[in-house]
Motif scaffolding. Structure first.
Motif, short mmCIF file in Angstrom:
data_model
loop_
_atom_site.label_atom_id
_atom_site.label_comp_id
_atom_site.label_asym_id
_atom_site.label_seq_id
_atom_site.Cartn_x
_atom_site.Cartn_y
_atom_site.Cartn_z
N HIS A 1 -2.09 -3.73 -5.67
CA HIS A 1 -1.33 -4.77 -4.97
C HIS A 1 -1.50 -4.61 -3.47
O HIS A 1 -1.62 -3.48 -2.96
CB HIS A 1 0.16 -4.68 -5.33
N PRO A 2 -1.50 -5.71 -2.70
CA PRO A 2 -1.66 -5.62 -1.24
C PRO A 2 -0.61 -4.76 -0.55
O PRO A 2 -0.88 -4.20 0.52
CB PRO A 2 -1.54 -7.08 -0.79
N LEU A 3 0.58 -4.62 -1.13
CA LEU A 3 1.63 -3.83 -0.50
C LEU A 3 1.52 -2.34 -0.76
O LEU A 3 2.25 -1.55 -0.16
CB LEU A 3 3.02 -4.31 -0.97
N PHE A 4 0.61 -1.93 -1.65
CA PHE A 4 0.58 -0.53 -2.07
C PHE A 4 0.31 0.41 -0.89
O PHE A 4 0.88 1.50 -0.81
CB PHE A 4 -0.48 -0.32 -3.17
N GLU A 5 -0.57 0.03 0.00
CA GLU A 5 -0.93 0.89 1.13
C GLU A 5 -0.16 0.53 2.40
O GLU A 5 -0.37 1.15 3.45
CB GLU A 5 -2.43 0.78 1.41
N ALA A 6 0.73 -0.46 2.33
CA ALA A 6 1.45 -0.90 3.53
C ALA A 6 2.46 0.16 3.96
O ALA A 6 3.22 0.67 3.13
CB ALA A 6 2.16 -2.22 3.27
N PRO A 7 2.50 0.52 5.25
CA PRO A 7 3.50 1.49 5.74
C PRO A 7 4.91 0.98 5.50
O PRO A 7 5.22 -0.18 5.80
CB PRO A 7 3.19 1.59 7.24
N SER B 1 -1.03 -4.56 -13.13
CA SER B 1 -2.13 -5.50 -12.90
C SER B 1 -2.42 -5.67 -11.41
O SER B 1 -3.50 -6.12 -11.03
CB SER B 1 -1.79 -6.88 -13.49
N GLY B 2 -1.45 -5.33 -10.58
CA GLY B 2 -1.61 -5.52 -9.14
C GLY B 2 -1.29 -6.91 -8.67
O GLY B 2 -1.41 -7.22 -7.48
N GLN B 3 -0.84 -7.77 -9.59
CA GLN B 3 -0.57 -9.17 -9.25
C GLN B 3 0.91 -9.44 -8.98
O GLN B 3 1.23 -10.47 -8.37
CB GLN B 3 -1.05 -10.07 -10.40
N LEU C 1 -0.21 5.37 -9.45
CA LEU C 1 -0.53 4.02 -9.91
C LEU C 1 0.54 3.00 -9.53
O LEU C 1 0.34 1.80 -9.69
CB LEU C 1 -0.73 4.02 -11.42
N MET C 2 1.69 3.46 -9.05
CA MET C 2 2.77 2.58 -8.60
C MET C 2 3.43 3.18 -7.37
O MET C 2 3.32 4.40 -7.12
CB MET C 2 3.86 2.41 -9.68
#
Length: 300
Positions: free
Chosen positions: A183-189, A239-241, A259-260
């Motif tokens: 998901h786009p937020l996974f690496e967001a600070p 799914s990352g969606q 993974l989460m």
């Protein structure tokens, strides 16, 4: 033609039908019933004639219950449970005999403090002759199982209140909002995220919670997927969606595997109260009363 009364023959036919429905077909029920497929077919046909209903589709397309068949199957489960309860109440007196049907919401098996397995172990230490069945189902189905006497006791999350049921606290579970690795937020600070950032992404809704039962901070979410079970929500998150809420104890495995991740826990964390339910008007068998007593001792 309406069924005038329920005879021993009817009970026999319904018993065969239950076995076929539970097995998923005529051929698969042969071993359990210890009769030929032809004999099973005759029994089912006799029951259909007796009820004036088509109960199942069978043929090259496979076995499937019709709508009437599902209704008869549900009713027959309730009937046989009532018969077993009658034997326990009238013939068993205070002995722990008969059947005990327990239904529970999915993915509570690894809850850190509340374990139905511990209760079953303590029950097993008693002098009993009880056949225990454990069902796993979403909350709305748990309610229906108790109302239709398919389950004596159910444990789950029940956001609505039904007047026919009694509710008692069982345990609490910490809930947080999660996204998957892709998901786009996974690496967001974390310090850069805001509720507005979170709200712009697609969310997966818990199918057993209506919109008006959602907390205020969830109502701006854009729900484009839903699941009736916790495991279904986990699939959608992985799914990352989608973003979705999970119990912290359940998500811990995927957190440890990378993974989460939890998203803005200070904003979205909350405690969810899980409860035990029973029918208010139901007679209590000795086995049910004892198991419920043990559940109370082990609840947190």
């Amino acid at each position: 033609m309406p069924l005038p009364s329920v005879s021993n023959v009817d009970l026999k036919l319904l018993s065969v039908f239950r076995a076929v429905a539970q097995s998923g077909g005529f051929s698969l029920a042969q071993t359990e019933l210890n009769v030929s497929q032809a004999t099973i077919s005759i029994h089912i046909k006799n029951l259909e004639t007796r009820l004036g209903l088509t109960l199942c589709q069978r043929g090259r397309g496979g076995f499937a219950l019709t709508e009437d068949g599902q209704r008869v199957y549900d009713a027959s489960n309730a009937l046989f449970n009532h018969l077993e309860d009658f034997r326990s109440l009238v013939l068993g007196y205070e002995k722990l005999v008969g059947e005990l049907q327990i239904a529970i919401i999915d993915n509570t098996v690894n809850h850190p403090t509340f374990q139905v397995g511990h209760v079953i172990r303590e029950f097993g230490k008693l002098d009993h002759n009880v056949d225990i069945t454990v069902h796993v189902a979403p909350p709305n189905q748990l309610e229906q199982m108790v109302l239709s006497s398919q389950a004596h006791i159910a444990i789950g999350f029940f956001p609505r209140r039904l007047t026919q049921l009694e509710y008692e606290p069982a345990f609490t579970s910490n809930m947080e909002l999660y996204c998957g690795k892709y998901h786009p937020l996974f690496e967001a600070p974390e310090q850069n995220l805001t509720p507005e950032d979170v709200a712009q992404f697609d969310h997966a809704q818990r199918g057993y919670v209506s919109f008006d039962q959602l907390p205020e901070n969830e109502r701006p979410f854009k729900f484009t997927a839903r699941a009736q079970t916790i495991e279904g929500l986990a699939h959608l998150i992985l799914s990352g969606q989608y973003l979705a809420f999970l119990p912290v104890h359940y998500a811990s495995h995927w957190i440890s595997e990378g993974l989460m991740r939890s998203v803005l826990p200070q904003e979205y964390r909350y405690n969810s109260q899980y409860e035990m339910i029973r029918r208010k008007s139901a007679a209590r068998t000795p086995a049910e009363k004892k198991f419920y007593e043990l559940l109370r001792e082990f609840r947190t």
